[in-house]
Design a protein around this motif. Structure first.
Motif, PDB file in Angstrom:
ATOM      1  N   VAL A  63       0.828  -1.212   0.000  1.00 50.80           N
ATOM      2  CA  VAL A  63       0.000   0.000   0.000  1.00 50.80           C
ATOM      3  C   VAL A  63       0.863   1.264   0.000  1.00 50.80           C
ATOM      4  N   SER A  66       2.664   2.055  -3.336  1.00 54.15           N
ATOM      5  CA  SER A  66       1.820   2.435  -4.478  1.00 54.15           C
ATOM      6  C   SER A  66       1.027   3.715  -4.246  1.00 54.15           C
ATOM      7  N   SER A  67       0.820   4.110  -2.996  1.00 60.90           N
ATOM      8  CA  SER A  67      -0.083   5.235  -2.719  1.00 60.90           C
ATOM      9  C   SER A  67       0.499   6.588  -3.116  1.00 60.90           C
ATOM     10  N   ASN A  95      -4.128  13.614  -7.247  1.00 63.02           N
ATOM     11  CA  ASN A  95      -4.012  12.161  -7.303  1.00 63.02           C
ATOM     12  C   ASN A  95      -4.598  11.656  -8.628  1.00 63.02           C
ATOM     13  N   SER A  97      -4.392   8.465  -9.540  1.00 58.09           N
ATOM     14  CA  SER A  97      -4.632   7.028  -9.397  1.00 58.09           C
ATOM     15  C   SER A  97      -6.122   6.729  -9.299  1.00 58.09           C
ATOM     16  N   HIS A  99      -7.233   4.848  -7.007  1.00 58.54           N
ATOM     17  CA  HIS A  99      -7.474   4.593  -5.589  1.00 58.54           C
ATOM     18  C   HIS A  99      -7.139   5.849  -4.777  1.00 58.54           C
ATOM     19  N   THR A 101      -5.757   8.067  -1.622  1.00 63.64           N
ATOM     20  CA  THR A 101      -4.561   8.033  -0.776  1.00 63.64           C
ATOM     21  C   THR A 101      -4.898   8.693   0.553  1.00 63.64           C
ATOM     22  N   ASN A 133      -9.529   9.556  -5.292  1.00 57.79           N
ATOM     23  CA  ASN A 133      -9.076   9.079  -6.603  1.00 57.79           C
ATOM     24  C   ASN A 133      -9.513  10.058  -7.688  1.00 57.79           C
ATOM     25  N   THR A 160       3.820   8.602   3.971  1.00 61.81           N
ATOM     26  CA  THR A 160       2.622   7.946   4.476  1.00 61.81           C
ATOM     27  C   THR A 160       3.000   6.584   5.055  1.00 61.81           C
TER      28      THR A 160
END
Length: 415
Positions: A63, A66-67, A95, A97, A99, A101, A133, A160
């Motif tokens: 996590v 990748s975050s 962001n 992505s 997903h 963060t 996201n 993070t």
């Protein structure tokens, strides 16, 4: 340490991944259980427990790595500030992505890169709870810079440890913003304004005596008694059969030269340093006031470790450049003010008024300090257009007032 272990830690360092203190305790428990499972004859239950403990550690590692990968940062901050002026720094994280963060700590850094006696770097941390996201999140903090100079804000780092706090990922962003903190501004006194007006009046008289009322040519008109013969436009006069003369826009623009002599003795005291800062602040305030009045062409000569000179009409662009030069001016004991004055009188426009702001106990009658001027007969005759304001003698108090800096609440972030 085995070769595999060395490769693993190198991989962590390259990706900015580290284990937290909590993660260290967690990992030791995992090693203890794994060792027990190996040593004991009945290993099935302990091995299952060790694998269950390894799962969260690997999940947290995935996590955090990748975050931060798809975050892009930007910063908004004023480019020109005054000392003790509170300002806001707005940080935005975008962001890209699919997903969200969570729990990102952004560390911003302020570094003084130019100016007198640079301060150590200062750091400030801000927290973003969530960056959705395909979304962006912004946060701002309030800061005050108390010392003039040129600063770099950045680079920043984002960290993070979400969601379990066992592994931490840090990403360094090269985003750097330049801030110029100009000298602390004060107020020019009525005595200064009267001196400037007197200089303007004297300059206007000088122009009339020397026949310099001409400005930009913009048309022709009929000849009148008293018009100089050199204004006659002979070709047009021949065509029209009567005398016509060139007509000019009257020039009301005043020329000033402002010399800032930031001199310090070899072993300066706090009083010497304060005096130099006061002279620099006085020059910055004078430039700002001349810009408000307008109708003035100014040459600003900043004398320090590196001397700078700018000349032009006092516009917003001129003021910005002047504030930059004064912000990074470093006082010195090695500057020869006599050479500077001689070059100024030699190259400035005839009739322009020269104002010397200096920290020395300087007097134009000092034939040693101003030897390059006194040794030249032509330059010596130009000393009448020079006015000296010496902070060493306390002259600056007559023309300039520095207000007490405003108090800042402790709750504010100070840089």
């Amino acid at each position: 340490m085995s070769e595999a272990g060395s490769r693993m830690f190198s991989w962590f360092r390259l990706r900015g991944v580290s284990i937290t203190q909590e993660g260290t305790y967690y990992f030791l428990v995992f090693i203890f259980i794994l060792a027990g499972a190996i040593v004991r004859s009945n290993i099935q239950l302990l091995m299952i427990l060790a694998c269950m403990l390894l799962g969260p550690l690997l999940f947290n590692l995935w996590v955090v790595t990748s975050s931060l990968r798809n975050l892009k940062f930007s910063r908004r901050v004023p480019s020109l500030l005054s000392c003790d002026e509170p300002f806001f720094v707005e940080l935005t994280a975008k962001n890209s992505s699919r997903h969200a963060t969570y729990a990102v700590v952004i560390e911003d850094k302020l570094i003084q890169v130019e100016g007198y006696d640079p301060e150590p770097a200062q750091e400030v941390d801000v927290f973003l709870a969530k960056i959705g996201n395909k979304d962006e999140a912004a946060i701002s903090y309030k800061a005050v810079i108390r010392k003039r100079g040129k600063y770099h804000l950045g680079p920043l780092s984002a960290t993070t440890a979400f969601p379990l706090g066992l592994m931490r990922s840090t990403r360094l962003d090269t985003l750097v913003t330049t801030i110029v903190v100009m000298p602390r501004l004060g107020q020019m006194t009525p005595a200064w304004r009267r001196m400037i007006q007197q200089e303007k009046s004297g300059f206007a008289s000088s122009r009339r005596q020397h026949g310099l009322l001409e400005g930009d040519f913009y048309g022709l008109r009929e000849w009148r008694n008293g018009d100089p013969k050199q204004w006659i436009h002979w070709r047009s006069s021949a065509k029209q059969g009567e005398l016509v003369v060139r007509q000019f826009e009257k020039q009301n623009q005043q020329d000033f030269v402002l010399i800032v002599d930031a001199w310090l003795p070899d072993l300066p005291t706090e009083e010497d340093i304060d005096r130099a800062e006061r002279i620099i602040s006085m020059a910055a305030t004078a430039v700002r006031e001349l810009a408000v009045v307008g109708g003035c062409q100014l040459q600003l000569i900043s004398c320090g470790e590196e001397s700078e000179s700018i000349v032009g009409n006092v516009s917003q662009a001129f003021v910005t450049q002047a504030m930059h030069d004064l912000a990074v001016l470093v006082p010195t004991s090695e500057h020869d003010i006599g050479d500077t004055m001689a070059n100024c009188l030699r190259t400035s426009r005839p009739g322009s008024r020269v104002i010397l702001l200096t920290t020395r106990k300087a007097d134009l009658s000092d034939t040693e300090m101003f030897a390059p001027v006194w040794n030249d007969a032509r330059l010596r005759s130009e000393l009448g257009r020079v006015k000296t304001v010496s902070a060493g003698r306390g002259d600056d108090a007559m023309f300039f007032h520095m207000p007490t800096p405003p108090s800042i609440k402790k709750a504010e972030s100070l840089l």
